[in-house]
Motif scaffolding. Structure first.
Motif, PDB file in Angstrom:
ATOM      1  N   LYS A   1      26.452  17.940 -28.374  1.00 54.80           N
ATOM      2  CA  LYS A   1      27.707  18.537 -27.897  1.00 54.80           C
ATOM      3  C   LYS A   1      28.387  19.320 -29.018  1.00 54.80           C
ATOM      4  O   LYS A   1      28.855  20.440 -28.816  1.00 54.80           O
ATOM      5  CB  LYS A   1      28.632  17.444 -27.369  1.00 54.80           C
ATOM      6  CG  LYS A   1      29.935  17.980 -26.797  1.00 54.80           C
ATOM      7  CD  LYS A   1      30.791  16.852 -26.231  1.00 54.80           C
ATOM      8  CE  LYS A   1      32.091  17.400 -25.656  1.00 54.80           C
ATOM      9  NZ  LYS A   1      32.948  16.309 -25.090  1.00 54.80           N
ATOM     10  N   TRP A   2      28.406  18.722 -30.217  1.00 55.43           N
ATOM     11  CA  TRP A   2      29.058  19.390 -31.343  1.00 55.43           C
ATOM     12  C   TRP A   2      28.273  20.630 -31.783  1.00 55.43           C
ATOM     13  O   TRP A   2      28.870  21.667 -32.074  1.00 55.43           O
ATOM     14  CB  TRP A   2      29.208  18.430 -32.522  1.00 55.43           C
ATOM     15  CG  TRP A   2      29.790  19.111 -33.725  1.00 55.43           C
ATOM     16  CD1 TRP A   2      31.109  19.395 -33.969  1.00 55.43           C
ATOM     17  CD2 TRP A   2      29.058  19.645 -34.837  1.00 55.43           C
ATOM     18  NE1 TRP A   2      31.250  20.063 -35.156  1.00 55.43           N
ATOM     19  CE2 TRP A   2      30.003  20.220 -35.708  1.00 55.43           C
ATOM     20  CE3 TRP A   2      27.707  19.685 -35.179  1.00 55.43           C
ATOM     21  CZ2 TRP A   2      29.640  20.838 -36.903  1.00 55.43           C
ATOM     22  CZ3 TRP A   2      27.339  20.295 -36.352  1.00 55.43           C
ATOM     23  CH2 TRP A   2      28.299  20.867 -37.213  1.00 55.43           C
ATOM     24  N   LEU A   3      26.940  20.542 -31.832  1.00 56.43           N
ATOM     25  CA  LEU A   3      26.125  21.693 -32.233  1.00 56.43           C
ATOM     26  C   LEU A   3      26.408  22.907 -31.341  1.00 56.43           C
ATOM     27  O   LEU A   3      26.431  24.047 -31.811  1.00 56.43           O
ATOM     28  CB  LEU A   3      24.637  21.338 -32.160  1.00 56.43           C
ATOM     29  CG  LEU A   3      24.083  20.432 -33.257  1.00 56.43           C
ATOM     30  CD1 LEU A   3      22.664  19.998 -32.923  1.00 56.43           C
ATOM     31  CD2 LEU A   3      24.119  21.130 -34.615  1.00 56.43           C
ATOM     32  N   GLU A   4      26.644  22.628 -30.068  1.00 57.54           N
ATOM     33  CA  GLU A   4      26.903  23.717 -29.132  1.00 57.54           C
ATOM     34  C   GLU A   4      28.332  24.240 -29.263  1.00 57.54           C
ATOM     35  O   GLU A   4      28.557  25.452 -29.354  1.00 57.54           O
ATOM     36  CB  GLU A   4      26.649  23.254 -27.698  1.00 57.54           C
ATOM     37  CG  GLU A   4      26.710  24.356 -26.673  1.00 57.54           C
ATOM     38  CD  GLU A   4      26.183  23.919 -25.321  1.00 57.54           C
ATOM     39  OE1 GLU A   4      25.554  24.749 -24.639  1.00 57.54           O
ATOM     40  OE2 GLU A   4      26.407  22.748 -24.936  1.00 57.54           O
ATOM     41  N   THR A   5      29.299  23.330 -29.280  1.00 54.17           N
ATOM     42  CA  THR A   5      30.702  23.769 -29.327  1.00 54.17           C
ATOM     43  C   THR A   5      31.059  24.405 -30.671  1.00 54.17           C
ATOM     44  O   THR A   5      31.896  25.310 -30.733  1.00 54.17           O
ATOM     45  CB  THR A   5      31.654  22.595 -29.054  1.00 54.17           C
ATOM     46  OG1 THR A   5      31.408  21.544 -30.004  1.00 54.17           O
ATOM     47  CG2 THR A   5      31.456  22.041 -27.650  1.00 54.17           C
ATOM     48  N   ALA A   6      30.428  23.936 -31.752  1.00 55.43           N
ATOM     49  CA  ALA A   6      30.693  24.504 -33.075  1.00 55.43           C
ATOM     50  C   ALA A   6      29.863  25.751 -33.338  1.00 55.43           C
ATOM     51  O   ALA A   6      29.959  26.360 -34.398  1.00 55.43           O
ATOM     52  CB  ALA A   6      30.413  23.458 -34.163  1.00 55.43           C
ATOM     53  N   ASN A   7      29.034  26.112 -32.350  1.00 51.35           N
ATOM     54  CA  ASN A   7      28.200  27.318 -32.439  1.00 51.35           C
ATOM     55  C   ASN A   7      27.227  27.266 -33.618  1.00 51.35           C
ATOM     56  O   ASN A   7      26.924  28.279 -34.239  1.00 51.35           O
ATOM     57  CB  ASN A   7      29.082  28.573 -32.545  1.00 51.35           C
ATOM     58  CG  ASN A   7      28.362  29.817 -32.035  1.00 51.35           C
ATOM     59  OD1 ASN A   7      27.474  29.732 -31.194  1.00 51.35           O
ATOM     60  ND2 ASN A   7      28.734  30.973 -32.568  1.00 51.35           N
ATOM     61  N   ILE A   8      26.721  26.053 -33.896  1.00 43.70           N
ATOM     62  CA  ILE A   8      25.720  25.896 -34.959  1.00 43.70           C
ATOM     63  C   ILE A   8      24.356  26.338 -34.442  1.00 43.70           C
ATOM     64  O   ILE A   8      23.610  27.038 -35.134  1.00 43.70           O
ATOM     65  CB  ILE A   8      25.659  24.433 -35.445  1.00 43.70           C
ATOM     66  CG1 ILE A   8      27.022  23.971 -35.956  1.00 43.70           C
ATOM     67  CG2 ILE A   8      24.591  24.284 -36.526  1.00 43.70           C
ATOM     68  CD1 ILE A   8      27.564  24.771 -37.114  1.00 43.70           C
ATOM     69  N   THR A   9      24.039  25.923 -33.232  1.00 49.81           N
ATOM     70  CA  THR A   9      22.821  26.416 -32.574  1.00 49.81           C
ATOM     71  C   THR A   9      23.244  27.598 -31.711  1.00 49.81           C
ATOM     72  O   THR A   9      23.736  27.425 -30.595  1.00 49.81           O
ATOM     73  CB  THR A   9      22.183  25.304 -31.717  1.00 49.81           C
ATOM     74  OG1 THR A   9      23.206  24.670 -30.910  1.00 49.81           O
ATOM     75  CG2 THR A   9      21.543  24.243 -32.598  1.00 49.81           C
ATOM     76  N   HIS A  10      23.066  28.793 -32.232  1.00 50.98           N
ATOM     77  CA  HIS A  10      23.588  29.990 -31.590  1.00 50.98           C
ATOM     78  C   HIS A  10      22.922  30.293 -30.256  1.00 50.98           C
ATOM     79  O   HIS A  10      23.574  30.648 -29.288  1.00 50.98           O
ATOM     80  CB  HIS A  10      23.416  31.199 -32.522  1.00 50.98           C
ATOM     81  CG  HIS A  10      24.359  31.169 -33.686  1.00 50.98           C
ATOM     82  ND1 HIS A  10      24.249  32.024 -34.767  1.00 50.98           N
ATOM     83  CD2 HIS A  10      25.431  30.382 -33.950  1.00 50.98           C
ATOM     84  CE1 HIS A  10      25.215  31.766 -35.633  1.00 50.98           C
ATOM     85  NE2 HIS A  10      25.934  30.777 -35.160  1.00 50.98           N
ATOM     86  N   SER A  11      21.616  30.161 -30.213  1.00 47.30           N
ATOM     87  CA  SER A  11      20.879  30.550 -29.012  1.00 47.30           C
ATOM     88  C   SER A  11      20.498  29.330 -28.183  1.00 47.30           C
ATOM     89  O   SER A  11      20.495  28.199 -28.663  1.00 47.30           O
ATOM     90  CB  SER A  11      19.603  31.311 -29.399  1.00 47.30           C
ATOM     91  OG  SER A  11      18.702  30.451 -30.075  1.00 47.30           O
ATOM     92  N   ARG A  12      20.157  29.578 -26.920  1.00 49.87           N
ATOM     93  CA  ARG A  12      19.699  28.512 -26.038  1.00 49.87           C
ATOM     94  C   ARG A  12      18.403  27.909 -26.555  1.00 49.87           C
ATOM     95  O   ARG A  12      18.182  26.706 -26.445  1.00 49.87           O
ATOM     96  CB  ARG A  12      19.512  29.082 -24.627  1.00 49.87           C
ATOM     97  CG  ARG A  12      18.939  28.096 -23.597  1.00 49.87           C
ATOM     98  CD  ARG A  12      19.650  26.761 -23.571  1.00 49.87           C
ATOM     99  NE  ARG A  12      21.100  26.874 -23.423  1.00 49.87           N
ATOM    100  CZ  ARG A  12      21.937  25.849 -23.488  1.00 49.87           C
ATOM    101  NH1 ARG A  12      21.484  24.638 -23.749  1.00 49.87           N
ATOM    102  NH2 ARG A  12      23.230  26.038 -23.332  1.00 49.87           N
ATOM    103  N   GLU A  13      17.540  28.746 -27.147  1.00 52.86           N
ATOM    104  CA  GLU A  13      16.270  28.250 -27.685  1.00 52.86           C
ATOM    105  C   GLU A  13      16.508  27.255 -28.819  1.00 52.86           C
ATOM    106  O   GLU A  13      15.845  26.216 -28.906  1.00 52.86           O
ATOM    107  CB  GLU A  13      15.420  29.415 -28.200  1.00 52.86           C
ATOM    108  CG  GLU A  13      14.844  30.317 -27.109  1.00 52.86           C
ATOM    109  CD  GLU A  13      15.878  31.243 -26.486  1.00 52.86           C
ATOM    110  OE1 GLU A  13      15.623  31.740 -25.382  1.00 52.86           O
ATOM    111  OE2 GLU A  13      16.955  31.440 -27.113  1.00 52.86           O
ATOM    112  N   GLU A  14      17.463  27.566 -29.688  1.00 49.85           N
ATOM    113  CA  GLU A  14      17.786  26.656 -30.790  1.00 49.85           C
ATOM    114  C   GLU A  14      18.338  25.336 -30.254  1.00 49.85           C
ATOM    115  O   GLU A  14      17.943  24.253 -30.716  1.00 49.85           O
ATOM    116  CB  GLU A  14      18.815  27.294 -31.723  1.00 49.85           C
ATOM    117  CG  GLU A  14      18.241  28.384 -32.615  1.00 49.85           C
ATOM    118  CD  GLU A  14      19.291  28.967 -33.534  1.00 49.85           C
ATOM    119  OE1 GLU A  14      18.913  29.549 -34.563  1.00 49.85           O
ATOM    120  OE2 GLU A  14      20.506  28.840 -33.237  1.00 49.85           O
TER     121      GLU A  14
END
Length: 230
Positions: free
Chosen positions: A179-192
């Motif tokens: 959840k944090w990786l997504e909201t913090a935009n650490i994993t920019h792409s859907r693939e990541e």
């Protein structure tokens, strides 16, 4: 008794498959660069700060590959060298997962508190279990009193319970991390993001298999204890 040996062999095979799959996934996503360019240590530091946690230190673990863990006793996130220095999807996934445990600790997550309370007793039980079980089985084989084996089964029950209590702790930490990786935009792409999710899924599966293995072992020795007493 035959059914238990089939279960043992089946669990051992599944464990080998899951461990191999997890290592393969970790290797695969270790070769996928994180577009944000952050190292595992930087990911960990940012996640802690974003959750208002400033009293947890990030260290390089010296136990080798996949030795990453959070120590609630001294409040340290310990990352293996490839995760600490790595700038990959796998490094970000593992680092954020371990920080998920730090967030659990900071927010008094009930399952983590229960697990931590069990650690001193389980630590003693795990060191004694194999020897007590062996002695108990030998005594019963020669017509001895079953109380030694009963103690061993009791200790094995504690370690098995610990394995199952660990499951919600691990799944929750992964959920917080993703959840944090997504909201913090650490994993920019859907693939990541999907790669991080896939890596953590297989890491969680190793705990599931360990818990099932512990359960089968407990049932095996419990069967010996109660079958011989009857």
């Amino acid at each position: 008794m035959g059914i238990y040996w089939i279960l043992f062999i089946g669990i051992a095979l599944i464990s080998w498959i899951v461990q191999s799959r997890f290592k393969s996934k970790f290797k695969k996503y270790s070769e996928v660069p994180l577009s944000s360019g952050l190292s595992g240590a930087e990911v960990a530091q940012k996640m802690l700060q974003d959750n208002g946690i400033y009293d947890v230190q990030i260290h390089v673990a010296n136990q080798g590959q996949l030795s990453d863990h959070y120590n609630p006793t001294n409040k340290t996130v310990n990352l293996s060298p490839e995760v600490y220095h790595g700038r990959s999807v796998a490094a970000a996934a593992v680092a954020s997962h371990e920080c998920g445990h730090a967030v659990q600790h900071a927010t008094a997550y009930s399952w983590l508190q229960f697990r931590s309370a069990m650690v001193p007793v389980v630590s003693i039980a795990s060191r004694l279990t194999s020897w007590v079980l062996m002695a108990g089985v030998l005594l019963m084989a020669f017509g001895g009193n079953p109380w030694v084996l009963a103690i061993g089964v009791g200790a094995l029950f504690l370690t098995t319970l610990f394995s199952f209590v660990t499951l919600p702790v691990e799944f929750d930490a992964s959920g917080r991390a993703l959840k944090w990786l997504e909201t913090a935009n650490i994993t920019h792409s859907r693939e990541e993001h999907d790669g991080a999710k896939d890596a953590l899924k297989w890491a969680a599966m190793t705990y599931v298999v360990a818990a099932l293995s512990a359960l089968v072992t407990l049932l095996y020795y419990a069967y010996i204890l109660f079958a011989r007493r009857d």
